[in-house]
Each structure stands twice: as C-alpha cells, then as structure tokens.
Design a protein around this motif. Structure first.
Motif, PDB file in Angstrom:
ATOM      1  N   THR A  54       0.855  -1.190   0.000  1.00  0.00           N
ATOM      2  CA  THR A  54       0.000   0.000   0.000  1.00  0.00           C
ATOM      3  C   THR A  54       0.886   1.233   0.000  1.00  0.00           C
ATOM      4  OG1 THR A  54      -0.129   0.360   2.411  1.00  0.00           O
ATOM      5  CG2 THR A  54      -1.619  -1.286   1.471  1.00  0.00           C
ATOM      6  N   ASP A  55       0.263   2.400  -0.081  1.00  0.00           N
ATOM      7  CA  ASP A  55       1.008   3.656  -0.019  1.00  0.00           C
ATOM      8  C   ASP A  55       0.865   4.318   1.353  1.00  0.00           C
ATOM      9  OD1 ASP A  55      -1.637   4.270  -0.161  1.00  0.00           O
ATOM     10  OD2 ASP A  55      -1.435   5.821  -1.709  1.00  0.00           O
ATOM     11  N   LEU A  56       0.505   3.537   2.368  1.00  0.00           N
ATOM     12  CA  LEU A  56       0.316   4.100   3.701  1.00  0.00           C
ATOM     13  C   LEU A  56       1.668   4.328   4.376  1.00  0.00           C
ATOM     14  CD1 LEU A  56      -2.648   1.898   4.967  1.00  0.00           C
ATOM     15  CD2 LEU A  56      -2.692   4.376   4.664  1.00  0.00           C
ATOM     16  N   PRO A  57       1.956   5.542   4.870  1.00  0.00           N
ATOM     17  CA  PRO A  57       3.198   5.775   5.624  1.00  0.00           C
ATOM     18  C   PRO A  57       3.084   5.143   7.012  1.00  0.00           C
ATOM     19  CG  PRO A  57       1.858   7.759   5.618  1.00  0.00           C
ATOM     20  CD  PRO A  57       1.151   6.772   4.729  1.00  0.00           C
ATOM     21  N   ALA A  58       4.207   4.685   7.537  1.00  0.00           N
ATOM     22  CA  ALA A  58       4.175   3.990   8.826  1.00  0.00           C
ATOM     23  C   ALA A  58       5.457   4.261   9.611  1.00  0.00           C
ATOM     24  CB  ALA A  58       3.989   2.490   8.621  1.00  0.00           C
ATOM     25  N   VAL A  59       5.314   4.304  10.925  1.00  0.00           N
ATOM     26  CA  VAL A  59       6.437   4.334  11.866  1.00  0.00           C
ATOM     27  C   VAL A  59       6.199   3.205  12.855  1.00  0.00           C
ATOM     28  CG1 VAL A  59       7.017   6.768  11.643  1.00  0.00           C
ATOM     29  CG2 VAL A  59       5.259   6.083  13.260  1.00  0.00           C
ATOM     30  N   GLU A  60       7.271   2.717  13.456  1.00  0.00           N
ATOM     31  CA  GLU A  60       7.106   1.543  14.312  1.00  0.00           C
ATOM     32  C   GLU A  60       6.981   1.960  15.781  1.00  0.00           C
ATOM     33  OE1 GLU A  60      10.341  -0.873  12.901  1.00  0.00           O
ATOM     34  OE2 GLU A  60       9.297  -1.319  11.014  1.00  0.00           O
ATOM     35  N   TYR A  61       7.762   1.392  16.678  1.00  0.00           N
ATOM     36  CA  TYR A  61       7.588   1.682  18.107  1.00  0.00           C
ATOM     37  C   TYR A  61       8.362   2.945  18.491  1.00  0.00           C
ATOM     38  CZ  TYR A  61       5.299  -2.840  18.674  1.00  0.00           C
ATOM     39  OH  TYR A  61       4.411  -3.898  18.601  1.00  0.00           O
ATOM     40  N   LEU A  62       7.935   4.076  17.953  1.00  0.00           N
ATOM     41  CA  LEU A  62       8.692   5.310  18.147  1.00  0.00           C
ATOM     42  C   LEU A  62       8.636   5.812  19.578  1.00  0.00           C
ATOM     43  CD1 LEU A  62       6.805   8.388  16.628  1.00  0.00           C
ATOM     44  CD2 LEU A  62       5.694   6.312  17.365  1.00  0.00           C
ATOM     45  N   PHE A  63       7.660   5.346  20.399  1.00  0.00           N
ATOM     46  CA  PHE A  63       7.601   5.763  21.795  1.00  0.00           C
ATOM     47  C   PHE A  63       8.342   4.804  22.718  1.00  0.00           C
ATOM     48  CE2 PHE A  63       3.746   7.788  19.995  1.00  0.00           C
ATOM     49  CZ  PHE A  63       4.084   9.102  20.252  1.00  0.00           C
ATOM     50  N   ASN A  64       8.999   3.812  22.129  1.00  0.00           N
ATOM     51  CA  ASN A  64       9.769   2.841  22.904  1.00  0.00           C
ATOM     52  C   ASN A  64      11.220   2.738  22.464  1.00  0.00           C
ATOM     53  OD1 ASN A  64       6.774   1.496  22.543  1.00  0.00           O
ATOM     54  ND2 ASN A  64       7.574   1.228  24.617  1.00  0.00           N
ATOM     55  N   GLU A  65      11.496   2.970  21.180  1.00  0.00           N
ATOM     56  CA  GLU A  65      12.828   2.749  20.645  1.00  0.00           C
ATOM     57  C   GLU A  65      13.416   4.035  20.081  1.00  0.00           C
ATOM     58  OE1 GLU A  65      12.902  -1.761  19.002  1.00  0.00           O
ATOM     59  OE2 GLU A  65      11.660  -0.379  17.822  1.00  0.00           O
ATOM     60  N   GLU A  66      14.708   4.227  20.318  1.00  0.00           N
ATOM     61  CA  GLU A  66      15.416   5.370  19.743  1.00  0.00           C
ATOM     62  C   GLU A  66      15.601   5.160  18.243  1.00  0.00           C
ATOM     63  OE1 GLU A  66      16.119   7.946  21.469  1.00  0.00           O
ATOM     64  OE2 GLU A  66      16.316   7.347  23.568  1.00  0.00           O
ATOM     65  N   GLY A  67      15.866   6.240  17.522  1.00  0.00           N
ATOM     66  CA  GLY A  67      16.158   6.152  16.104  1.00  0.00           C
ATOM     67  C   GLY A  67      14.913   5.885  15.289  1.00  0.00           C
ATOM     68  N   GLY A  68      15.115   5.671  13.982  1.00  0.00           N
ATOM     69  CA  GLY A  68      14.034   5.290  13.099  1.00  0.00           C
ATOM     70  C   GLY A  68      13.176   6.432  12.595  1.00  0.00           C
ATOM     71  N   LEU A  69      13.528   7.692  12.931  1.00  0.00           N
ATOM     72  CA  LEU A  69      12.725   8.837  12.500  1.00  0.00           C
ATOM     73  C   LEU A  69      13.583   9.824  11.734  1.00  0.00           C
ATOM     74  CD1 LEU A  69      10.488   9.641  15.618  1.00  0.00           C
ATOM     75  CD2 LEU A  69       9.893   8.319  13.590  1.00  0.00           C
ATOM     76  N   PRO A  70      12.973  10.607  10.848  1.00  0.00           N
ATOM     77  CA  PRO A  70      13.721  11.665  10.155  1.00  0.00           C
ATOM     78  C   PRO A  70      14.042  12.798  11.119  1.00  0.00           C
ATOM     79  CG  PRO A  70      11.388  11.818   9.640  1.00  0.00           C
ATOM     80  CD  PRO A  70      11.556  10.550  10.424  1.00  0.00           C
ATOM     81  N   ASP A  71      14.874  13.718  10.677  1.00  0.00           N
ATOM     82  CA  ASP A  71      15.210  14.894  11.468  1.00  0.00           C
ATOM     83  C   ASP A  71      13.982  15.801  11.570  1.00  0.00           C
ATOM     84  OD1 ASP A  71      16.234  17.075  12.739  1.00  0.00           O
ATOM     85  OD2 ASP A  71      17.780  17.521  11.261  1.00  0.00           O
TER      86      ASP A  71
END
Length: 524
Positions: free
Chosen positions: A356-373
């Motif tokens: 699909t074209d759905l944007p997703a982020v994972e466990y951003l409230f538990n794990e460091e990293g994985g996000l853009p600036d």
C-alpha cells in the motif's frame, strides 16, 4: 586471607543477636556490637552473659541512645568501630550490619569476594549533583543545625529550621570536603577505617559540622571515605542487598524469597522479617557451608519494581494525565497497531508498506532512532512521549499524507486513550499472539526481570505473574471499548484476520488476505 570484623548496630531481639554473633564468628570472623542504650538493661545483660566469653566478640565501650536521623547513629557506629580496631588487629575488613541483616552467601564466598580487589565498598554519590534524595529536604540537611528529631519533635524540628532561615543563619559546608551521600551499609578495609578514625581526631571542625546535620549516617562515612581514599580504590556500591518501596520504607523479605536472595550479587540482605523463621533458619545454615555455587542473575530490584508497579497503571491509583496540547488535526487518520511481540507488528508493517502507499512508523515511543530529522523533538524517547501530539503532527507533515500507521506496546494504554480522544480519527488493531513459556522466559530476560542464571524456582514463580500481566493489558484495551477497534489472532484463519485487517485499514479484503498470508508473520 580476608578476615571480617562485623560492626553490628542493634537495639532489640537479644536472642537473635546472640545467634548472629555466634554464627558469624564460627567461621573465623569477628563481631563488634553496639546495643542501643535506650533498650532494656536486662536484654543487654543477656547478650553480655552469652558472648563475653567469646574472644571473637567485642562490645562498644560507650553505649549511646540512638535516634533515627540523628548523629547518635554515626556515634554508635564509631564506638563499635573503635572497639573492633582495638580488639581484632588481624581483621582486614570492617562490614557494617544491623540486627535485621542476614547473609545470602557463604563465608567462603564472602572471603573470596573481598580478596579479589583491594578496594572499599561504599555508596558515595555527590550530595548536590545526584538525585539520591528523592523526597523531603535536601540542602537543608546540611546548611541548618538540627537539634531536634523530626520524628519525635516535628514542630520544633521545622520551627528551628524556619527560624534559622529567617535570621540568615545558613552555614557553609567545610570548604575542603566534597559532600557525598549513600547507603549506610558499607564494607571498608582496615587501612581506610584507621584513616577515618585519624580524620575524626584531626578535624574537630568537620566533626562539629556533622553532629548537627540531619541523617548523617547517609553522609558522614560516605564523605570522609571519599576524602581520605583515592577514587580508584572505591566501588560505589553496597554489598548489602536492600530495596525501598514507593513510600521510602525498606522492603521486607519472607520465607519464599530464599532463592531470589541467593541469586543477587550481594553478600548480605536486609530487612529479613522477624516472622520469617524458615528463611532465617535456611540462611543461618548457609554461612558455614562450603563449595556452594551461587547463580547471580541479580534481577531482584527489577523484579520488585515490576511486581509492585502493577498498581501504578490503573489498578491502585487513578490514571495519570496525558498531555493536552492541540489536536493531531481534524480529518486525519491514525492507525494504531498494538502488539506485545514487537517483531510481529514490525513484520506486518513491512507487508503493509510493500503493498500500500500508507506511511508507517514503528515503536517510536519505545525505541530510539528510526525517524527523520524533526528539529530535535525525535532524538529521545522521553522527548517523544512528552510532546507526543506535536511529534505526530510533524510526521503527518513530513510524509505529506493525512494517514499514518503507528505501533504501540499494549502497556501504552494512556497513549491509546489520548489518541482516540483526539479530533483525528484513530483506529486500533490489536494483534493477539500466543505466548509459550520459553518466550515469556526470554521476555523476562530482555526486560531485566531474570538472567541467564536465574534459578528455575524463581522463574516458575515469575511466569504466572508475567502471563497474567499480559492478559491484563489485553483485557484493559478491550474493556475500554474504543470506537474503531479490530483484532487479529495468531490462532485465527487467514480469512478471518484478513477481514479484520481490511476493516481496520479500509483496503480491499483480497489484499488484506495476501498480507495476512505471510507465512513467517507470527514466527518467534
């Protein structure tokens, strides 16, 4: 070879003191006793009658009336230390104990442990810079003179402090010492103890200062040892295992804590319940045994925090408030995947991204990293939780989409409540997984509740609690009756799970079944 002189501060239970002294000296060590002058004279006489003939037992020449938080506790300790130094010239280590302490290792183990490094064991943290003091007054302990006991004469204690503050009578800490703080339960080398006693004789100004500080048993030895001993020769820890509750009270150990205590990386533990007869008997026999191998999983504090913490998430206290900043945005959609097995949720997210074209982020409230600036708000988990809505708004803008998939742990119930109460449309999909005993043991090790050497008896006691905790988290989510809620199950068919996923994401059911047909989705 290490020979220990135990500095025993006591005020009750004369029979227990006698047994403790006889047990500790039976293996070639020594005991110096200070018995509170407030206690019954008959109790002290019974102790003297039983132990006077034991050459490995000494008594403080001067007995003080001790009060919690007062200098008298330090004074009593110094009296016992002086007696031990004089009576036992071959003692290599001096170990501070109370009548509530008991050994959780053998004497053989303790001696070998102390011989490994030529160091002192004492908690010693910077008084002003550390957060060792959690509640109550802090610098006021030092800068004002305390002549009254806060527990017994509360009004005078605080009134005298207020008066000194009003009159500008705050005093300075002696300039050449760094004030330290820590637990009163220490183990020091003979040379260190002798240096401390020399310091006491040579610095009457420092002694006068400490005599009117509040709770000096947490600062006196901790400060003086750091002053006379190089930092490289200090291990900032205690060898006595102790824990405190949320209310600042010592945790008490009972009969069923035997295996847990032996697994901790400490030599002694306090407080042992006076009613724990079986535990006291087993620990009493332990000290004289030889050739015992001890597993050291050291999970005790984490385990206690986990078990006592069950009351903090809605079972004993009211729910905490979550942040109330502006909305995520009316018209936006937030798809929340809730799963305890993070790898399962991440695999599902990967499949959704691929199809699909759905944007997703994972466990951003538990794990460091994985996000853009995002300007710094994304750098730590603490910041993300503190500014949760602002963070998500920035992610919507970053992806240039009004939809977003997010993974949450089932424990993050407050986040679910927060997001489902927003003006944006929030949907929740719970992923229900099966949990084998092996998986739960691995989970306990990952979160610090158990170690590779944790005894099986402890694991067997822990597993039902962890399993119930996971069930509680799931039940709490279902009981909340969130308006747009779906569930997929590891045990359900691809068709049933596909239908639930299609409703959740608003996608074609055939596509959803393809996603759910991923053969490794639930593999551990």
């Amino acid at each position: 070879m290490a020979k220990i002189a135990f500095i025993l501060l006591t005020h009750k239970d004369p029979d227990g003191i006698i047994k403790q002294a006889e047990r500790l000296t039976a293996t070639g060590d020594y005991v110096a006793i200070h018995f509170d002058a407030r206690a019954k004279a008959a109790d002290y006489a019974r102790i003297r009658d039983a132990l006077d003939s034991n050459p490995s037992v000494a008594f403080a020449r001067k007995r003080l009336k001790c009060g919690w938080g007062e200098w008298s506790l330090v004074g009593a300790t110094l009296e016992a230390v002086k007696a031990a130094v004089e009576a036992f010239p071959d003692a290599t280590h001096f170990y501070m104990l109370s009548g509530d302490c008991m050994q959780i290792k053998t004497a053989e183990y303790a001696h070998e442990f102390l011989e490994r490094e030529d160091v002192d064991y004492i908690e010693s943290f910077d008084f002003f810079a550390s957060d060792w003091i959690k509640t109550g007054i802090k610098e006021e302990r030092l800068i004002y003179r305390h002549w009254f006991n806060e527990r017994g004469r509360k009004w005078l204690f605080y009134k005298s402090m207020e008066l000194q503050r009003a009159l500008g009578l705050a005093r300075r800490v002696p300039e050449d010492i760094q004030m330290m703080i820590g637990s009163q339960w220490w183990c020091l080398r003979r040379r260190t103890v002798e240096w401390v006693l020399d310091f006491c004789r040579e610095r009457p100004d420092v002694m006068r200062f400490f005599r009117t500080t509040w709770i000096p048993d947490e600062t006196f030895f901790q400060t003086i040892v750091r002053h006379v001993v190089p930092e490289r020769e200090i291990r900032t820890r205690t060898l006595t295992f102790l824990m405190f509750t949320d209310y600042g009270m010592p945790v008490t150990f009972y009969n069923d804590h035997y295996d847990l205590l032996l697994a901790q990386d400490f030599l002694f533990a306090r407080k042992i319940s006076p009613d724990a007869a079986e535990l006291k008997a087993r620990l009493g026999l332990l000290w004289g045994e030889r050739g015992v191998a001890f597993p050291r999983s050291n999970e005790g504090r984490a385990l206690f925090t986990f078990l006592s913490g069950r009351g903090r998430i809605g079972r004993r206290f009211a729910p905490r408030f979550w942040e109330t900043e502006s909305s995520l945005g009316r018209g936006r959609q937030l798809f929340i995947l809730v799963c305890k097995k993070w790898h399962v949720a991440k695999r599902l997210v990967d499949q959704i991204r691929a199809r699909t074209d759905l944007p997703a982020v994972e466990y951003l409230f538990n794990e460091e990293g994985g996000l853009p600036d995002l300007g710094g708000i994304e750098r730590t988990v603490e910041k993300r939780n503190r500014h949760r809505r602002a963070l998500l708004r920035m992610l919507y803008d970053h992806f240039k989409d009004e939809r977003l998939i997010l993974c949450l742990d089932p424990a993050a119930f407050d986040l679910m409540q927060d997001f489902t109460g927003d003006k944006a449309e929030a949907r929740i999909l719970e992923i229900e997984c099966d949990f084998t005993d092996d998986y739960l043991i691995g989970h306990a090790q990952r979160v610090g509740l158990a170690g590779a050497e944790t005894p099986r008896e402890v694991i067997d006691q822990l597993l039902p609690t962890i399993r119930y905790d996971l069930k509680f988290e799931s039940d709490r989510i279902r009981d909340a009756e969130f308006p747009k809620f779906e569930r997929i199950r590891q045990s359900a068919s691809v068709e049933a799970n596909g239908a639930a996923l299609a409703r959740f994401l608003g996608i074609d059911e055939g596509l959803a079944r393809e996603i759910m047909a991923t053969d490794y989705l639930f593999v551990d």
